[in-house]
Design a protein around this motif. Structure first.
Motif, PDB file in Angstrom:
ATOM      1  N   ILE A 346    -126.621  31.720  -0.003  1.00  0.00           N
ATOM      2  CA  ILE A 346    -128.149  31.710  -0.831  1.00  0.00           C
ATOM      3  C   ILE A 346    -128.498  32.798  -1.121  1.00  0.00           C
ATOM      4  O   ILE A 346    -129.069  33.560  -2.652  1.00  0.00           O
ATOM      5  CB  ILE A 346    -128.627  31.031  -0.610  1.00  0.00           C
ATOM      6  CG1 ILE A 346    -127.627  29.040  -0.699  1.00  0.00           C
ATOM      7  CG2 ILE A 346    -129.660  30.450  -1.495  1.00  0.00           C
ATOM      8  CD1 ILE A 346    -128.544  28.169   0.248  1.00  0.00           C
ATOM      9  N   ALA A 347    -128.963  33.956  -0.105  1.00  0.00           N
ATOM     10  CA  ALA A 347    -129.984  34.964  -0.227  1.00  0.00           C
ATOM     11  C   ALA A 347    -128.965  35.549  -0.801  1.00  0.00           C
ATOM     12  O   ALA A 347    -130.092  36.842  -1.414  1.00  0.00           O
ATOM     13  CB  ALA A 347    -130.439  35.046   1.451  1.00  0.00           C
ATOM     14  N   ALA A 348    -127.556  35.812  -0.589  1.00  0.00           N
ATOM     15  CA  ALA A 348    -126.701  36.984  -1.136  1.00  0.00           C
ATOM     16  C   ALA A 348    -127.134  37.205  -2.698  1.00  0.00           C
ATOM     17  O   ALA A 348    -127.257  38.043  -3.772  1.00  0.00           O
ATOM     18  CB  ALA A 348    -125.114  37.137  -0.526  1.00  0.00           C
ATOM     19  N   LEU A 349    -126.739  35.732  -3.404  1.00  0.00           N
ATOM     20  CA  LEU A 349    -126.444  35.802  -4.295  1.00  0.00           C
ATOM     21  C   LEU A 349    -128.009  35.848  -5.187  1.00  0.00           C
ATOM     22  O   LEU A 349    -127.752  36.430  -6.398  1.00  0.00           O
ATOM     23  CB  LEU A 349    -126.101  34.348  -4.583  1.00  0.00           C
ATOM     24  CG  LEU A 349    -125.108  34.346  -4.239  1.00  0.00           C
ATOM     25  CD1 LEU A 349    -124.043  32.661  -4.642  1.00  0.00           C
ATOM     26  CD2 LEU A 349    -123.363  35.179  -5.205  1.00  0.00           C
ATOM     27  N   SER A 363    -126.426  40.906   2.939  1.00  0.00           N
ATOM     28  CA  SER A 363    -126.407  39.443   3.772  1.00  0.00           C
ATOM     29  C   SER A 363    -125.213  38.696   3.353  1.00  0.00           C
ATOM     30  O   SER A 363    -124.639  38.060   4.451  1.00  0.00           O
ATOM     31  CB  SER A 363    -127.532  38.691   2.779  1.00  0.00           C
ATOM     32  OG  SER A 363    -128.711  39.655   2.127  1.00  0.00           O
ATOM     33  N   ALA A 364    -124.408  39.785   2.558  1.00  0.00           N
ATOM     34  CA  ALA A 364    -123.069  38.740   2.066  1.00  0.00           C
ATOM     35  C   ALA A 364    -122.030  38.715   3.505  1.00  0.00           C
ATOM     36  O   ALA A 364    -121.227  37.992   4.405  1.00  0.00           O
ATOM     37  CB  ALA A 364    -121.984  39.421   1.259  1.00  0.00           C
ATOM     38  N   ALA A 365    -122.159  40.058   4.181  1.00  0.00           N
ATOM     39  CA  ALA A 365    -121.414  40.269   5.304  1.00  0.00           C
ATOM     40  C   ALA A 365    -121.769  39.787   6.151  1.00  0.00           C
ATOM     41  O   ALA A 365    -120.831  39.686   6.684  1.00  0.00           O
ATOM     42  CB  ALA A 365    -121.797  42.520   5.615  1.00  0.00           C
ATOM     43  N   PHE A 366    -123.096  39.761   7.440  1.00  0.00           N
ATOM     44  CA  PHE A 366    -123.368  38.553   7.829  1.00  0.00           C
ATOM     45  C   PHE A 366    -123.237  37.019   6.922  1.00  0.00           C
ATOM     46  O   PHE A 366    -123.047  36.489   8.459  1.00  0.00           O
ATOM     47  CB  PHE A 366    -125.156  38.320   8.109  1.00  0.00           C
ATOM     48  CG  PHE A 366    -125.498  40.261   8.670  1.00  0.00           C
ATOM     49  CD1 PHE A 366    -125.460  40.168   9.887  1.00  0.00           C
ATOM     50  CD2 PHE A 366    -126.531  40.143   8.277  1.00  0.00           C
ATOM     51  CE1 PHE A 366    -126.122  41.065  10.983  1.00  0.00           C
ATOM     52  CE2 PHE A 366    -126.280  42.226   9.035  1.00  0.00           C
ATOM     53  CZ  PHE A 366    -126.705  41.903  10.619  1.00  0.00           C
ATOM     54  N   SER A 367    -123.559  36.858   5.944  1.00  0.00           N
ATOM     55  CA  SER A 367    -122.653  35.839   6.431  1.00  0.00           C
ATOM     56  C   SER A 367    -120.944  34.984   6.281  1.00  0.00           C
ATOM     57  O   SER A 367    -120.368  34.586   7.138  1.00  0.00           O
ATOM     58  CB  SER A 367    -122.782  35.095   4.629  1.00  0.00           C
ATOM     59  OG  SER A 367    -122.385  33.887   4.279  1.00  0.00           O
ATOM     60  N   ALA A 368    -120.563  36.490   6.454  1.00  0.00           N
ATOM     61  CA  ALA A 368    -118.633  36.236   6.778  1.00  0.00           C
ATOM     62  C   ALA A 368    -118.268  36.041   8.136  1.00  0.00           C
ATOM     63  O   ALA A 368    -117.451  35.678   8.643  1.00  0.00           O
ATOM     64  CB  ALA A 368    -118.583  37.464   5.557  1.00  0.00           C
ATOM     65  N   GLY A 369    -119.716  37.153   8.947  1.00  0.00           N
ATOM     66  CA  GLY A 369    -119.671  36.873  10.111  1.00  0.00           C
ATOM     67  C   GLY A 369    -119.623  35.595  11.145  1.00  0.00           C
ATOM     68  O   GLY A 369    -118.903  34.942  11.391  1.00  0.00           O
ATOM     69  N   PHE A 370    -120.996  34.783  10.121  1.00  0.00           N
ATOM     70  CA  PHE A 370    -121.322  33.520  10.697  1.00  0.00           C
ATOM     71  C   PHE A 370    -120.345  32.517  11.004  1.00  0.00           C
ATOM     72  O   PHE A 370    -119.722  31.412  11.296  1.00  0.00           O
ATOM     73  CB  PHE A 370    -122.427  33.488  10.538  1.00  0.00           C
ATOM     74  CG  PHE A 370    -123.559  33.652  11.061  1.00  0.00           C
ATOM     75  CD1 PHE A 370    -123.795  33.020  12.207  1.00  0.00           C
ATOM     76  CD2 PHE A 370    -123.985  35.127  10.604  1.00  0.00           C
ATOM     77  CE1 PHE A 370    -125.348  33.379  12.710  1.00  0.00           C
ATOM     78  CE2 PHE A 370    -125.657  35.611  10.976  1.00  0.00           C
ATOM     79  CZ  PHE A 370    -125.413  35.211  12.542  1.00  0.00           C
ATOM     80  N   PHE A 371    -119.759  32.719   9.450  1.00  0.00           N
ATOM     81  CA  PHE A 371    -118.413  31.685   9.442  1.00  0.00           C
ATOM     82  C   PHE A 371    -117.703  32.151   9.890  1.00  0.00           C
ATOM     83  O   PHE A 371    -116.788  30.513   9.834  1.00  0.00           O
ATOM     84  CB  PHE A 371    -118.254  32.488   7.562  1.00  0.00           C
ATOM     85  CG  PHE A 371    -119.109  30.938   6.525  1.00  0.00           C
ATOM     86  CD1 PHE A 371    -118.993  29.613   6.150  1.00  0.00           C
ATOM     87  CD2 PHE A 371    -119.441  31.498   5.071  1.00  0.00           C
ATOM     88  CE1 PHE A 371    -119.362  29.337   5.683  1.00  0.00           C
ATOM     89  CE2 PHE A 371    -120.171  31.201   4.492  1.00  0.00           C
ATOM     90  CZ  PHE A 371    -120.242  29.853   5.028  1.00  0.00           C
TER      91      PHE A 371
END
Length: 420
Positions: A346-349, A363-371
């Protein structure tokens, strides 16, 4: 002679102004957050994520942090940085326990307030009257409070039945309130694990089950602080001391008096948080039981942008993650990975929508890492579970740093008459 002309309010600046959140928007944000939690719970199977016990535990863990944060808000709105909140909480735990086991819990609460207020008064004398650096004074008070309470414990608790040099005798509990009927109904509804409905029931149930009277008092202090500081002439004068003390003095405001009131109140609130830890949370004083909550309260205040509501949200966030660690351990914290991943999406978007492409991509890269972390593991290391509340605090502060605005004269030295 006054012309009686009324100036037209200026329009909000284009693009740069921030609109105040209205009640419908706040309710919509809360509903969206609850929907997200419900989705994460359903996907992960961590049904304790929004249970009655989880919410009740989170509230109890959030209260001392919120009281410390509220104390920091009072001091910094008057222009005094209060790093000494931790030490004032320590004084509150000791004096609250010392009076509580002898004369009852409510007397202990009063003495906890007084103990913290003494620490706040000392900080005010050092910083306001003698103009010592606020950080230096706060650190000194933290060190002094620990040594002082250790010294006192040696000839008070150590000689009492059931006590020792590191802990007090048992303190009687303050009355706890549960709304009969409603609490049981909400607990039954939460146990069905229905999407959204059970999560809402769990949150509401946690707010009406096994609730200490001191918890109710502490929660009410948040809107009370907002009303005093933002809806009264006294609050306007106090806040003016933190924004521009020279201008405030030119209008007849006794800046020293308001700073003293604010910092002493700050200490009293931190002391109340300490008394809550000793009397409500554990029922006993133990050396080192504050566990850095004064510093975390300061972080919650900064996260909340020096506003009571935002500070309460920050305290609740830390209390929730701490409660996850205590109740569910690795399973609940593992579900938290999925929640963080979705929030980062959400933050990345949002950052991409605002054309902040670098921040959005990060933010998107960190999101992918957490996923990936969530998908490839069944649980997280115990060390990460223990560190989850502190990591959450750091992440939230880092993500919210760009929107923060501290009082303009916060921490700056001030001498009476310096504007002449």
């Amino acid at each position: 002679m006054s012309t009686g002309t009324v100036t037209k309010p200026s329009a909000a600046p284009k693009g740069g102004g921030r609109r105040k959140l209205t009640l419908p928007w706040i309710m919509l944000i809360v509903a969206a957050g609850l929907l997200l939690f419900s989705l994460v719970r359903a996907v992960s199977g961590a049904n304790d994520l929004t249970s009655v016990g989880q919410v009740s535990g989170a509230l109890q863990l959030a209260v001392p942090i919120g009281l410390a944060g509220l104390g920091g808000l009072w001091a910094e709105r008057a222009g005094v940085v209060n790093i000494g909140l931790e030490g004032m909480m320590v004084l509150g735990t000791w004096f609250g326990a010392w009076a509580g086991y002898q004369w009852g819990p409510w007397v202990g609460v009063l003495f906890g307030l007084l103990g913290g207020a003494l620490g706040g008064l000392l900080h005010a004398i050092i910083t306001v009257t003698f103009n010592v650096n606020h950080i230096v004074s706060g650190v000194a008070i933290n060190i002094l409070a620990v040594g002082f309470t250790q010294y006192l414990s040696n000839f008070t608790f150590a000689e009492a039945d059931g006590g020792s040099s590191k802990q007090s005798p048992r303190i009687d509990q303050i009355t706890k309130v549960t709304i009969p009927g409603l609490s049981d109904w909400l607990s039954d509804l939460q146990a069905k694990h229905w999407f959204f409905v059970s999560d809402l029931a769990g949150i509401l149930g946690g707010l009406v089950t096994n609730l200490s009277l001191l918890t109710i008092v502490a929660v009410l202090l948040i809107p009370a602080t907002w009303w005093v500081l933002w809806r009264t002439a006294f609050g306007l004068r106090l806040r003016s001391c933190g924004e521009n003390p020279v201008a405030a003095e030119s209008l007849g405001v006794n800046v020293y008096k308001y700073k003293y009131i604010a910092v002493t109140t700050s200490g009293a609130l931190a002391g109340l948080g300490g008394a809550f830890l000793a009397i409500v949370a554990t029922g006993i004083y133990q050396e080192g039981q504050t566990g850095g909550r004064g510093y975390i309260g300061l972080a919650a205040m900064i996260f909340g942008n020096w506003m009571p509501g935002g500070m309460a949200l920050g305290a609740g966030l830390f209390g929730f993650t701490d409660s996850l660690k205590l109740r569910g351990g690795a399973e609940n914290v593992h579900a938290l990975l999925l929640l963080v991943a979705v929030l980062l999406v959400i933050a990345a978007l949002w950052q991409l929508y605002k054309k902040k492409y670098v921040v959005g991509v990060i933010s998107a890269a960190f999101s992918a890492g957490f996923f990936l972390w969530y998908a490839l593991t069944d649980e997280v290391p115990s060390q990460f579970v223990d560190a989850a509340p502190y990591i959450t605090t750091l992440l939230v502060l880092a993500l919210s740093a760009q929107r923060l605005r501290m009082p303009k004269a916060d921490g700056l030295p001030y001498r009476k008459g310096q504007g002449k």
